[in-house]
Scaffold this active site. Structure first.
Site, PDB file in Angstrom:
ATOM      1  N   GLY A   1       0.823  -1.196   0.000  1.00 33.52           N
ATOM      2  CA  GLY A   1       0.000   0.000   0.000  1.00 33.52           C
ATOM      3  C   GLY A   1       0.862   1.253   0.000  1.00 33.52           C
ATOM      4  N   SER A   2       0.443   2.250   0.748  1.00 30.80           N
ATOM      5  CA  SER A   2       1.072   3.569   0.640  1.00 30.80           C
ATOM      6  C   SER A   2       2.457   3.684   1.270  1.00 30.80           C
ATOM      7  CB  SER A   2       0.147   4.641   1.230  1.00 30.80           C
ATOM      8  OG  SER A   2      -0.973   4.827   0.396  1.00 30.80           O
ATOM      9  N   VAL A   3       2.912   2.714   2.069  1.00 34.16           N
ATOM     10  CA  VAL A   3       4.302   2.805   2.532  1.00 34.16           C
ATOM     11  C   VAL A   3       5.261   2.656   1.348  1.00 34.16           C
ATOM     12  CG1 VAL A   3       3.898   2.098   4.926  1.00 34.16           C
ATOM     13  CG2 VAL A   3       4.345   0.344   3.187  1.00 34.16           C
TER      14      VAL A   3
END
Length: 483
Positions: A217-219
């Site tokens: 995801g956004s990491v």
């Protein structure tokens, strides 16, 4: 008459050479492989006749051997069992070994090449055989903080020293008690193993470094921001179109930001703002403009595609190949077939915290012989420089703004410089999201990088990474900087 004698002599010579060659092959070439072969029961039983060395964390034995009143002479014990289960692993009859017990078996049993002369001397002096102790880099307070903060949730926590690569915490949940594996009954060991193997939550699986990997995801946007700045085509002020929805090309799929709104009020949004607010649409556009090759190269620079021995084996994380345009855009915010271990995410953040230099993760501080002589003491090793110091500084500044005013505010610690990035990764329609946090903390001359992933219960909806994962990361950072 001489000819038959000559033939017999030649045959005997050939047989002698063959026998000499085969014995040399077994003793000199195949010895290590034969000794490690799990079917070699003699080696297995002999290992229980040796006082196996201790595994030590901050001066405390987390695995040790005590005298046994049966044929095996020594009994293995794990005083803090579940807390360190995925670190120590176990050494068992019938089910092999895991963790440090497996990776450092030769040192723990005193059979490593570096200990050969010590064992010869012990034999000549009549001393009982004993293995060396292995002191780990794990920070006891950080490990306990990770376990306490994660609680009974399914997930994993990794903490690294960015300057050295030392593994300060490695905790996977659910965990298990390794003590039953030390039983001298093969039937009992098999029963425990089969029961844990059948557990749907798979407690034997060390989620920090192996098994079914996670969608980041956004990491993953930490890597994407690094790739953008390294390319020279983008700056933190580069602007992207700012719709509330983005129709992917050649696809019916629509990308939305987590807020289901635009990324801020304007018609365009800067790259830095998109990172701080963790907006998906600008990063999908960024991936489209960067191209798969540039992203794949940046991923490889951070260690994707590379297995590691720390000395536990770390599975390689992966960035997909042969991407069409819509799937390429999905990878821009860590979806599609991007797969990672928490260790990989921690390594990426540690490199950013360390001015762009990525260190080899390492769990072993030193190995001590029974007489306390230092047999080995690993030195910090540089794996590479995935980004320049200038780029690392810009990414850090963005991560620090993310903690101050973005979507990672629950990672704030008074008096400590903290940078962070949250992530919410889809796992399929109708399923809860994986909740991520990665970040670093700096205080005086101390620093620590962390990665946290939590797999929420399927019945729980609405939890965010800032509510669940960021406080876990904060607790571990605080534990390291306060120790």
């Amino acid at each position: 008459m001489r000819r038959p004698i000559r033939r017999v002599s030649t045959l005997l010579l050939i047989m002698f050479v063959g026998l000499f060659g085969s014995s040399t092959m077994i003793q000199a070439v195949q010895a290590d492989a034969l000794q490690a072969d799990p079917r070699n029961t003699r080696t297995l039983y002999d290992s229980f006749a040796v006082e196996r060395g201790s595994i030590v964390v901050d001066g405390v034995q987390v695995a040790l051997s005590t005298p046994s009143n049966d044929e095996f002479e020594w009994q293995r014990e794990y005083p803090m069992g579940p807390l360190y289960a995925h670190v120590t692993g176990y050494n068992s009859l019938g089910q092999g070994s895991r963790g440090i017990e497996d990776a450092m078996n030769e040192e723990l049993t005193g059979t490593a090449n570096s200990q050969f002369f010590d064992q010869v001397l012990a034999t000549l002096t009549g001393e009982s055989p004993a293995g060396s102790s292995v002191e780990l880099t794990i920070d006891a307070q950080a490990q306990q903080a990770a376990a306490d903060a994660l609680g009974d949730r399914v997930g994993a926590v990794v903490a690294l020293d960015p300057d050295t690569g030392d593994v300060l915490a490695m905790y996977s949940s659910p965990t298990y008690d390794p003590n039953p594996f030390a039983s001298h009954s093969t039937a009992a060991v098999t029963e425990v193993y089969d029961r844990l193997l059948a557990d749907p939550q798979d407690p034997l699986h060390n989620r920090t470094i192996e098994g079914d990997q996670f969608t980041p995801g956004s990491v993953f946007k930490v890597l994407m921001l690094s790739a953008a700045l390294e390319s020279g085509q983008f700056t933190l002020d580069s602007e992207f179109e700012n719709p509330a929805e983005l129709q992917l090309p050649q696809s019916t799929h629509v990308v939305r930001n987590a807020s289901r709104e635009t990324c801020g009020p304007g018609e365009t949004v800067t790259l830095e703002t998109a990172f701080i607010l963790s907006c998906n649409i600008p990063f999908a556009q960024l991936a489209q403009q960067l191209g798969a090759d540039a992203i794949a190269q940046q991923a490889a620079a951070f260690g994707y595609g590379q297995t590691l021995d720390i000395p536990l084996r770390v599975q390689a994380s992966s960035y997909p190949s042969d991407l069409n345009e819509p799937n390429l855009m999905l990878t821009g915010f860590g979806q599609h077939d991007v797969r990672v271990t928490p260790m990989q995410i921690a390594m990426t953040t540690a490199a950013i915290a360390n001015d762009g230099t990525m260190m080899q993760p390492n769990m072993v501080d030193r190995v001590l012989a029974p007489n306390l002589d230092v047999i080995s003491e690993p030195e910090p090793t540089i794996l590479g420089n995935p980004v320049s110091a200038e780029v690392a500084a810009q990414v850090r500044a963005s991560m620090e703004l993310g903690v101050q005013e973005g979507l990672a505010t629950n990672a704030q610690i008074d008096g400590v410089t903290v940078g962070g990035k949250t992530g919410t990764a889809e796992r399929g329609e109708g399923r809860s999201f994986n909740l991520w946090f990665t970040g670093y903390g700096e205080l005086d001359d101390q620093s620590v990088a962390v990665a946290v992933v939590v797999v929420p219960d399927e019945n729980i909806v609405g939890d965010t990474s800032n509510v669940i994962a960021a406080p876990i990361g904060r607790a571990v950072i605080e534990a390291v900087l306060n120790s």
